[in-house]
Design a protein around this motif. Structure first.
Motif, PDB file in Angstrom:
ATOM      1  N   ALA A  14       0.837  -1.205   0.000  1.00  0.00           N
ATOM      2  CA  ALA A  14       0.000   0.000   0.000  1.00  0.00           C
ATOM      3  C   ALA A  14       0.871   1.253   0.000  1.00  0.00           C
ATOM      4  CB  ALA A  14      -0.917  -0.002   1.222  1.00  0.00           C
ATOM      5  N   TYR A  15       0.310   2.351  -0.483  1.00  0.00           N
ATOM      6  CA  TYR A  15       1.013   3.628  -0.385  1.00  0.00           C
ATOM      7  C   TYR A  15       0.030   4.762  -0.144  1.00  0.00           C
ATOM      8  CZ  TYR A  15      -0.176   4.324  -5.385  1.00  0.00           C
ATOM      9  OH  TYR A  15      -0.838   4.459  -6.580  1.00  0.00           O
ATOM     10  N   TYR A  16       0.525   5.800   0.490  1.00  0.00           N
ATOM     11  CA  TYR A  16      -0.248   6.980   0.874  1.00  0.00           C
ATOM     12  C   TYR A  16       0.272   8.156   0.053  1.00  0.00           C
ATOM     13  CZ  TYR A  16      -2.084  10.652   4.041  1.00  0.00           C
ATOM     14  OH  TYR A  16      -2.720  11.741   4.583  1.00  0.00           O
ATOM     15  N   PRO A  17      -0.491   8.631  -0.927  1.00  0.00           N
ATOM     16  CA  PRO A  17       0.010   9.694  -1.805  1.00  0.00           C
ATOM     17  C   PRO A  17      -0.282  11.097  -1.276  1.00  0.00           C
ATOM     18  CG  PRO A  17      -2.067   8.867  -2.663  1.00  0.00           C
ATOM     19  CD  PRO A  17      -1.779   8.101  -1.391  1.00  0.00           C
ATOM     20  N   GLN A  18       0.625  11.994  -1.525  1.00  0.00           N
ATOM     21  CA  GLN A  18       0.431  13.419  -1.255  1.00  0.00           C
ATOM     22  C   GLN A  18       0.946  14.208  -2.453  1.00  0.00           C
ATOM     23  OE1 GLN A  18       2.519  14.236   2.447  1.00  0.00           O
ATOM     24  NE2 GLN A  18       0.633  14.064   3.641  1.00  0.00           N
ATOM     25  N   GLU A  19       0.235  15.267  -2.806  1.00  0.00           N
ATOM     26  CA  GLU A  19       0.642  16.100  -3.930  1.00  0.00           C
ATOM     27  C   GLU A  19       1.391  17.335  -3.435  1.00  0.00           C
ATOM     28  OE1 GLU A  19       0.318  15.343  -7.141  1.00  0.00           O
ATOM     29  OE2 GLU A  19      -0.630  13.447  -6.581  1.00  0.00           O
ATOM     30  N   THR A  23       4.900  17.332  -7.900  1.00  0.00           N
ATOM     31  CA  THR A  23       5.389  15.991  -7.569  1.00  0.00           C
ATOM     32  C   THR A  23       4.342  15.229  -6.758  1.00  0.00           C
ATOM     33  OG1 THR A  23       7.680  16.790  -7.485  1.00  0.00           O
ATOM     34  CG2 THR A  23       7.221  14.679  -6.411  1.00  0.00           C
ATOM     35  N   THR A  24       4.173  13.953  -7.065  1.00  0.00           N
ATOM     36  CA  THR A  24       3.371  13.047  -6.246  1.00  0.00           C
ATOM     37  C   THR A  24       4.317  12.252  -5.354  1.00  0.00           C
ATOM     38  OG1 THR A  24       1.672  12.811  -7.976  1.00  0.00           O
ATOM     39  CG2 THR A  24       1.731  11.123  -6.242  1.00  0.00           C
ATOM     40  N   VAL A  25       4.139  12.366  -4.038  1.00  0.00           N
ATOM     41  CA  VAL A  25       4.943  11.610  -3.083  1.00  0.00           C
ATOM     42  C   VAL A  25       4.117  10.414  -2.622  1.00  0.00           C
ATOM     43  CG1 VAL A  25       6.114  11.646  -0.846  1.00  0.00           C
ATOM     44  CG2 VAL A  25       6.163  13.668  -2.315  1.00  0.00           C
ATOM     45  N   ARG A  26       4.703   9.219  -2.670  1.00  0.00           N
ATOM     46  CA  ARG A  26       3.990   7.996  -2.281  1.00  0.00           C
ATOM     47  C   ARG A  26       4.745   7.338  -1.124  1.00  0.00           C
ATOM     48  NH1 ARG A  26       2.819   5.344  -8.208  1.00  0.00           N
ATOM     49  NH2 ARG A  26       4.994   4.670  -7.896  1.00  0.00           N
ATOM     50  N   TYR A  27       4.152   7.395   0.073  1.00  0.00           N
ATOM     51  CA  TYR A  27       4.737   6.790   1.267  1.00  0.00           C
ATOM     52  C   TYR A  27       4.288   5.333   1.374  1.00  0.00           C
ATOM     53  CZ  TYR A  27       5.384  11.650   2.917  1.00  0.00           C
ATOM     54  OH  TYR A  27       5.737  12.975   3.062  1.00  0.00           O
ATOM     55  N   SER A  28       5.217   4.446   1.701  1.00  0.00           N
ATOM     56  CA  SER A  28       4.877   3.034   1.870  1.00  0.00           C
ATOM     57  C   SER A  28       5.685   2.451   3.028  1.00  0.00           C
ATOM     58  CB  SER A  28       5.160   2.248   0.587  1.00  0.00           C
ATOM     59  OG  SER A  28       6.539   2.300   0.267  1.00  0.00           O
ATOM     60  N   CYS A  29       5.332   1.233   3.419  1.00  0.00           N
ATOM     61  CA  CYS A  29       6.056   0.520   4.468  1.00  0.00           C
ATOM     62  C   CYS A  29       7.360  -0.034   3.907  1.00  0.00           C
ATOM     63  CB  CYS A  29       5.186  -0.615   5.008  1.00  0.00           C
ATOM     64  SG  CYS A  29       6.076  -1.962   5.831  1.00  0.00           S
ATOM     65  N   GLY A  30       8.426   0.027   4.685  1.00  0.00           N
ATOM     66  CA  GLY A  30       9.702  -0.549   4.275  1.00  0.00           C
ATOM     67  C   GLY A  30      10.627  -0.691   5.461  1.00  0.00           C
ATOM     68  N   ASN A  31      11.627  -1.538   5.330  1.00  0.00           N
ATOM     69  CA  ASN A  31      12.561  -1.779   6.431  1.00  0.00           C
ATOM     70  C   ASN A  31      13.510  -0.608   6.675  1.00  0.00           C
ATOM     71  OD1 ASN A  31      11.494  -4.336   6.810  1.00  0.00           O
ATOM     72  ND2 ASN A  31      12.980  -5.321   5.465  1.00  0.00           N
ATOM     73  N   PHE A  32      13.704   0.215   5.673  1.00  0.00           N
ATOM     74  CA  PHE A  32      14.609   1.355   5.774  1.00  0.00           C
ATOM     75  C   PHE A  32      13.941   2.576   5.160  1.00  0.00           C
ATOM     76  CE2 PHE A  32      17.003  -2.542   4.952  1.00  0.00           C
ATOM     77  CZ  PHE A  32      17.792  -2.628   6.095  1.00  0.00           C
ATOM     78  N   VAL A  88      13.239   8.530  -7.222  1.00  0.00           N
ATOM     79  CA  VAL A  88      12.595   9.621  -7.950  1.00  0.00           C
ATOM     80  C   VAL A  88      12.550   9.286  -9.429  1.00  0.00           C
ATOM     81  CG1 VAL A  88      12.616  12.100  -8.443  1.00  0.00           C
ATOM     82  CG2 VAL A  88      13.586  11.254  -6.303  1.00  0.00           C
ATOM     83  N   LYS A  89      11.419   9.597 -10.054  1.00  0.00           N
ATOM     84  CA  LYS A  89      11.323   9.469 -11.503  1.00  0.00           C
ATOM     85  C   LYS A  89      10.456  10.602 -12.048  1.00  0.00           C
ATOM     86  CE  LYS A  89       7.371   6.273 -11.514  1.00  0.00           C
ATOM     87  NZ  LYS A  89       6.895   4.931 -11.942  1.00  0.00           N
ATOM     88  N   ILE A 109       7.858  10.561  -6.357  1.00  0.00           N
ATOM     89  CA  ILE A 109       8.813  10.127  -5.336  1.00  0.00           C
ATOM     90  C   ILE A 109       8.188   8.965  -4.565  1.00  0.00           C
ATOM     91  CG2 ILE A 109       9.843  10.724  -3.104  1.00  0.00           C
ATOM     92  CD1 ILE A 109      10.484  13.447  -4.156  1.00  0.00           C
ATOM     93  N   ASP A 110       8.876   7.836  -4.541  1.00  0.00           N
ATOM     94  CA  ASP A 110       8.475   6.700  -3.727  1.00  0.00           C
ATOM     95  C   ASP A 110       9.408   6.646  -2.520  1.00  0.00           C
ATOM     96  OD1 ASP A 110       6.259   5.267  -5.089  1.00  0.00           O
ATOM     97  OD2 ASP A 110       7.708   5.137  -6.725  1.00  0.00           O
ATOM     98  N   ILE A 111       8.813   6.668  -1.328  1.00  0.00           N
ATOM     99  CA  ILE A 111       9.632   6.665  -0.122  1.00  0.00           C
ATOM    100  C   ILE A 111       9.097   5.625   0.855  1.00  0.00           C
ATOM    101  CG2 ILE A 111       8.295   8.634   0.790  1.00  0.00           C
ATOM    102  CD1 ILE A 111      10.887   9.399   2.332  1.00  0.00           C
TER     103      ILE A 111
END
Length: 220
Positions: A131-136, A167-176, A181-182, A191-193
């Motif tokens: 899943a990801y949580y987007p913000q503009e 830019t669309t920022v997409r927050y997701s779960c990750g170990n780090f 960026v693309k 941005i995927d973070i």
């Protein structure tokens, strides 16, 4: 590679389960401007993301100090790729944020469930449910690139002689904490973070598969 400072990854998982996604992000990265994350693409540009504040693209050159003879870096080109406008996100709250999480794990509420909009997103190798949580982030510097027709809808409002970068920022779960960026269309970026603290939030947890136990009895 990504680099960051000021992040707080020691949030209590039990407390995270009670927080809104926005609160988890605020507790992780601090107030706007407290934390900035940088990543290079191996090319000309370095990208800087300051959660809740701005996104910047810049290039540094190494100069030699004539007096000391020591090298130092100086930014010779930069563009703001978007700014966080609080009013644009005011509609999101703890009660309705599940609608804004793409591919969220369903959560039971009483006799029913809530499920967010879903796309063909698979669980990531870093954990979670994909899943990801987007913000503009909008209102960036005006882009005067000659090929802006296709990006006019995505890349914000028109400015004099061009369109504003966004830019669309997409927050997701990750170990780090990792960032990529693309540029998905002219003057619009994604941005995927990955954020470890989000992994404890119910909307980002991998769904638990239920197992059925079958007991075999001999036939007499």
């Amino acid at each position: 590679k990504s680099s960051q400072s000021g992040t707080n990854l020691l949030l209590d998982p039990v407390e995270v389960e009670k927080m809104s996604v926005a609160e988890v992000l605020r507790r992780t990265f601090g107030e706007p401007g407290d934390t900035c994350i940088q990543t290079g693409t191996g090319g000309w540009w370095v990208y800087e993301f300051c959660p809740g504040d701005h996104i910047r693209q810049f290039h540094e050159e190494t100069l030699m100090d004539r007096i000391s003879g020591r090298p130092h870096t100086s930014v010779d080109t930069e563009h703001i790729l978007g700014r966080f406008i609080p009013e644009d996100h005011a509609w999101v709250n703890k009660e309705n944020e599940w609608k804004n999480v793409v591919n969220a794990t369903e959560i039971g509420f009483g006799s029913g469930t809530r499920s967010s909009k879903s796309r063909a997103t698979k669980p990531t190798r870093l954990g979670g449910n994909g899943a990801y949580y987007p913000q503009e982030y909008t209102k960036g510097d005006v882009c005067d690139h000659e090929d802006v027709t296709d990006s006019a809808i995505k890349a914000g409002a028109f400015g004099e002689g061009g369109i504003e970068r966004a830019t669309t920022v997409r927050y997701s779960c990750g170990n780090f904490v990792e960032m990529s960026v693309k540029e998905d269309s002219t003057c619009h970026y994604v941005i995927d973070i990955s954020v470890p603290t989000l992994c404890s939030h119910p909307l980002f947890k991998a769904p638990i598969s239920k197992k059925q136990v079958v007991k075999c009895l001999p036939i007499s």
